[in-house]
Design a protein around this motif. Structure first.
Motif, PDB file in Angstrom:
ATOM      1  N   ALA A 108      44.882  35.179  36.006  1.00  0.00           N
ATOM      2  CA  ALA A 108      43.902  36.400  35.889  1.00  0.00           C
ATOM      3  C   ALA A 108      42.418  35.953  36.532  1.00  0.00           C
ATOM      4  O   ALA A 108      41.917  36.717  37.248  1.00  0.00           O
ATOM      5  N   THR A 109      42.112  34.868  36.180  1.00  0.00           N
ATOM      6  CA  THR A 109      40.785  34.398  36.746  1.00  0.00           C
ATOM      7  C   THR A 109      40.732  34.255  38.207  1.00  0.00           C
ATOM      8  O   THR A 109      39.745  34.895  38.932  1.00  0.00           O
ATOM      9  N   LYS A 110      41.802  33.768  38.767  1.00  0.00           N
ATOM     10  CA  LYS A 110      41.682  33.669  40.207  1.00  0.00           C
ATOM     11  C   LYS A 110      41.681  35.348  40.926  1.00  0.00           C
ATOM     12  O   LYS A 110      41.117  35.360  41.952  1.00  0.00           O
ATOM     13  N   LEU A 111      42.524  35.999  40.097  1.00  0.00           N
ATOM     14  CA  LEU A 111      42.638  37.356  40.766  1.00  0.00           C
ATOM     15  C   LEU A 111      41.372  38.114  40.654  1.00  0.00           C
ATOM     16  O   LEU A 111      40.878  38.842  41.733  1.00  0.00           O
ATOM     17  N   ILE A 112      40.564  38.048  39.682  1.00  0.00           N
ATOM     18  CA  ILE A 112      39.370  38.614  39.330  1.00  0.00           C
ATOM     19  C   ILE A 112      38.447  37.967  40.285  1.00  0.00           C
ATOM     20  O   ILE A 112      37.457  38.734  41.089  1.00  0.00           O
ATOM     21  N   ALA A 113      38.163  36.781  40.453  1.00  0.00           N
ATOM     22  CA  ALA A 113      37.253  36.131  41.408  1.00  0.00           C
ATOM     23  C   ALA A 113      37.655  36.389  42.700  1.00  0.00           C
ATOM     24  O   ALA A 113      36.391  36.826  43.522  1.00  0.00           O
ATOM     25  N   ASP A 114      38.720  36.783  43.144  1.00  0.00           N
ATOM     26  CA  ASP A 114      39.085  37.188  44.508  1.00  0.00           C
ATOM     27  C   ASP A 114      38.870  38.650  44.621  1.00  0.00           C
ATOM     28  O   ASP A 114      38.140  39.101  45.884  1.00  0.00           O
ATOM     29  N   GLY A 115      38.984  39.475  43.731  1.00  0.00           N
ATOM     30  CA  GLY A 115      38.410  40.805  43.786  1.00  0.00           C
ATOM     31  C   GLY A 115      37.038  40.811  44.036  1.00  0.00           C
ATOM     32  O   GLY A 115      36.614  41.736  44.617  1.00  0.00           O
TER      33      GLY A 115
END
Length: 662
Positions: A549-556
């Motif tokens: 979840a953290t990596k998806l938000i960071a990429d977003g």
């Protein structure tokens, strides 16, 4: 921001329906108010709660089906020759490999190939596929398995994992090619792969025990089902991603479809396919560990036994061995994908590497011969023993740490239980079933529209039919609390990473490492700190769900248009205004997707938490394997978990699609 239920259209008689229709936020608030009022009036009635030993007619029917399966195996052609044949082949393969590599092969007191030969073979294979660094990593990892005292269990787990991955390759790569080249195949296979990925891993166990019994065959088939979807999907993606111009150029030269596939698409998609193989391998390792609950051989068994006896030291050591294996497999397959790309560009193998491969192969053969000749090189030496002192040290450290922080952990558990868990569980499990049924349907409609509502209706009817409605609501409670914690932590860290390159560089490797760890292992530190409670399951679920979840938000956040960010900065916005009014709203689709993935990870981990006092449906899944009379109830719990997972996944995905469009 006010949103509407459907895309705005001009209503009959003119006017703007969007302006007159209340937003989803207001409707959700109205549903919440009605829910709380209904709970206050009808609290404790029609909750469908049953005792732990009570069985419904459906559970008794499932027990009778199990008994019927036992009888049918004796005289049924399908069970004797089809299922029995598959089971016999898998059992023979796994047993043969264990006799060859890890277990005594009668009449020999040691395996056919001793530990030295096994280390040499796997190290040479790593060098051939991924390079010298990977070979050194495999060498060190294999030696650590022995020094920790888990040589046989580690090789057994590796055997089950590799057998399942081999079958996945045989099935998954042709399936991915078929999906890439046929829209009809994609339309047919995608829902099946969705269901295989959505189902929590625990839900696979009971049905497969009915078919294959307890042992290696069930472990391999369970692992296969869980690991196949990522390989098939990523293979299809790699084939589709090949440049259409390249394909047209090849077609214009008169090449056939088979030649285009063999000489153009597969070579150009090789790296992507190996990435899919990496994901398949990690999923297989994760599931092969859990398959220890159905007597699957490997490291999962000492972990499960240590967790059940609250032996934190041995659970930690065996868990470390699993982590080492996960890191070795992950890094080796990743390096193999990079080497494949380099080899494609070079168009051949350098002479020095060919010499190295030949020399390494000769050394490996010599080691195999010596390991068959000398008992010291066949049976892993008892010294140095790193596992026993490490287990004792971890136990002593854990006892001291628990004594030191017991006040803090007890207070944290009490606060979360009092503020979140107990009130929410009272609302969900203490409300009449019909009220919760309507509330969940309303939430599904407001979040995603009619389609997820229809799916939710079917799933809720399935849960109701299992007779475990109350337990499902308890599982939903812990899932919601853990998901909220995942989203909160992921938002804080993800926004920080998305806005700060240095933070991303520092934190992302840690998240990658956490994502590599199989879910079973997360229970060990959580159990050490919080003991066998439902809060332990929540802590482990949060740790398991945060990385992706953290990596998806960071990429977003990083993907937000630089023009929009610069325009907002030029207007004098503060850092908080930039985050709350620009970056998060524009990255909303990524946030919703992160919530969806975090939720699915949390659900699978909360269910596994039944091993450490998590309660809910997970407890009955575990009890169904250990207590024969509860088999039907455990199987019903697996069905309810599957329905709950599908419902949550579909609602979250449709919500993500809706918000993404807006």
């Amino acid at each position: 921001m006010t949103t509407t239920l459907e895309r705005p259209t001009a209503p009959p008689g003119g006017g703007d329906r969007k302006r007159r229709m209340p937003g989803n936020g207001r409707l959700l608030l109205g549903v919440l108010v009605v829910w709380v009022l209904g709970w206050a009036i009808f609290q404790g009635t029609a909750t469908l709660e049953i005792g732990g030993a009570d069985l419904t007619d459906f559970h008794l029917w499932l027990n009778s089906i199990r008994d019927g399966f036992d009888q049918a195996r004796a005289g049924s052609f399908f069970f004797e020759y089809v299922i029995g044949g598959i089971s016999a082949v898998i059992d023979a393969t796994v047993t043969g490999l264990r006799d060859l590599l890890s277990q005594p092969s009668f009449p020999r007191p040691v395996p056919e190939i001793g530990w030295l030969g096994v280390v040499a073979i796997f190290s040479w294979l790593a060098y051939a596929l991924a390079g010298l660094r990977s070979a050194v990593m495999v060498l060190v990892g294999l030696l650590l398995f022995g020094f920790l005292g888990y040589w046989e269990d580690s090789i057994d787990l590796l055997i089950v994992t590799l057998v399942a991955v081999l079958v996945c390759v045989v099935i998954g790569i042709p399936m991915g090619i078929w999906m890439a080249r046929s829209r009809r195949a994609t339309a047919v296979l995608t829902p099946i792969l969705d269901a295989m990925q959505t189902m929590p891993s625990f839900a696979y166990l009971a049905p497969l025990v009915l078919l294959f019994g307890i042992g290696p065959a069930s472990a391999v088939v369970t692992t296969l089902i869980y690991a196949l979807p990522p390989l098939a999907r990523i293979t299809a993606h790699g084939i589709r991603s090949v440049s259409p111009t390249t394909i047209e150029a090849a077609r214009s030269m008169g090449t056939s479809r088979w030649q285009i596939l063999r000489t153009v698409q597969l070579p150009m998609a090789r790296r992507t396919i190996i990435v899919g193989l990496n994901q398949c391998t990690m999923a297989a390792l994760s599931m092969a560990t859990i398959a220890a609950l159905i007597n699957g051989p490997g490291l999962g068994q000492p972990v499960a036994q240590a967790l059940q006896s609250l032996d934190i030291g041995n659970a930690f050591v065996s868990g470390i061995a699993i982590v080492i294996m996960a890191i070795v497999l992950d890094r080796t397959t990743t390096a193999a994908s990079e080497r494949a790309e380099v080899a494609t560009r070079r168009g051949g193998t350098p002479r020095s590497r060919r010499i190295g491969l030949i020399a390494g192969g000769v050394v490996a053969l010599v080691c195999v011969y010596l390991s068959r000749l000398y008992i010291q090189l066949a049976q892993f030496p008892a010294e140095p023993d790193l596992g026993t002192p490490l287990a004792a040290g971890v136990t002593a450290f854990t006892d001291a740490l628990v004594r030191a922080v017991s006040g803090l952990t007890s207070a944290l558990t009490s606060v979360v239980s009092t503020v979140l868990l107990n009130p929410l569980q009272s609302l969900l499990a203490g409300s009449p079933w019909w009220l919760m049924f309507l509330v969940l349907l309303a939430v599904a409609y407001l979040a995603g529209g009619w389609r997820p509502t229809a799916i939710a209706l079917v799933c809720l009817l399935v849960i109701l039919g299992t007779g475990l409605w109350n337990e499902a609501m308890k599982t939903l409670t812990t899932t919601i609390v853990a998901t909220l914690a995942v989203i909160l932590v992921a938002l804080v860290i993800g926004v920080w990473m998305g806005r700060n390159r240095r933070a991303d560089t520092a934190v992302r490797p840690i998240l990658d490492a956490f994502q590599t760890i199989p879910p079973f292992v997360y229970l060990v530190p959580a159990l050490a700190l919080f003991g066998p409670t439902r809060f332990t399951a929540i802590v482990a679920a949060v740790a398991f769900g945060v990385p992706v979840a953290t990596k998806l938000i960071a990429d977003g956040i990083r993907g937000v248009s630089p023009t929009s960010v610069e325009a907002a900065r030029a207007s004098g916005t503060t850092a908080w205004q930039m985050i709350s009014r620009v970056q998060l709203p524009m990255a909303r689709a990524a946030v919703v997707l992160a919530s969806n993935q975090g939720l699915l990870n949390v659900l699978s981990m909360v269910v596994i938490g039944g091993l450490v006092g998590g309660g809910g449906l997970g407890y009955y899944v575990v009890a169904g394997f250990s207590q024969g009379q509860l088999f039907g109830k455990g199987l019903a719990a697996g069905i309810a978990i599957t329905a709950l997972g599908i419902m949550l996944d579909r609602v979250a995905q449709y919500a993500a699609a809706r918000y993404g469009r807006r």
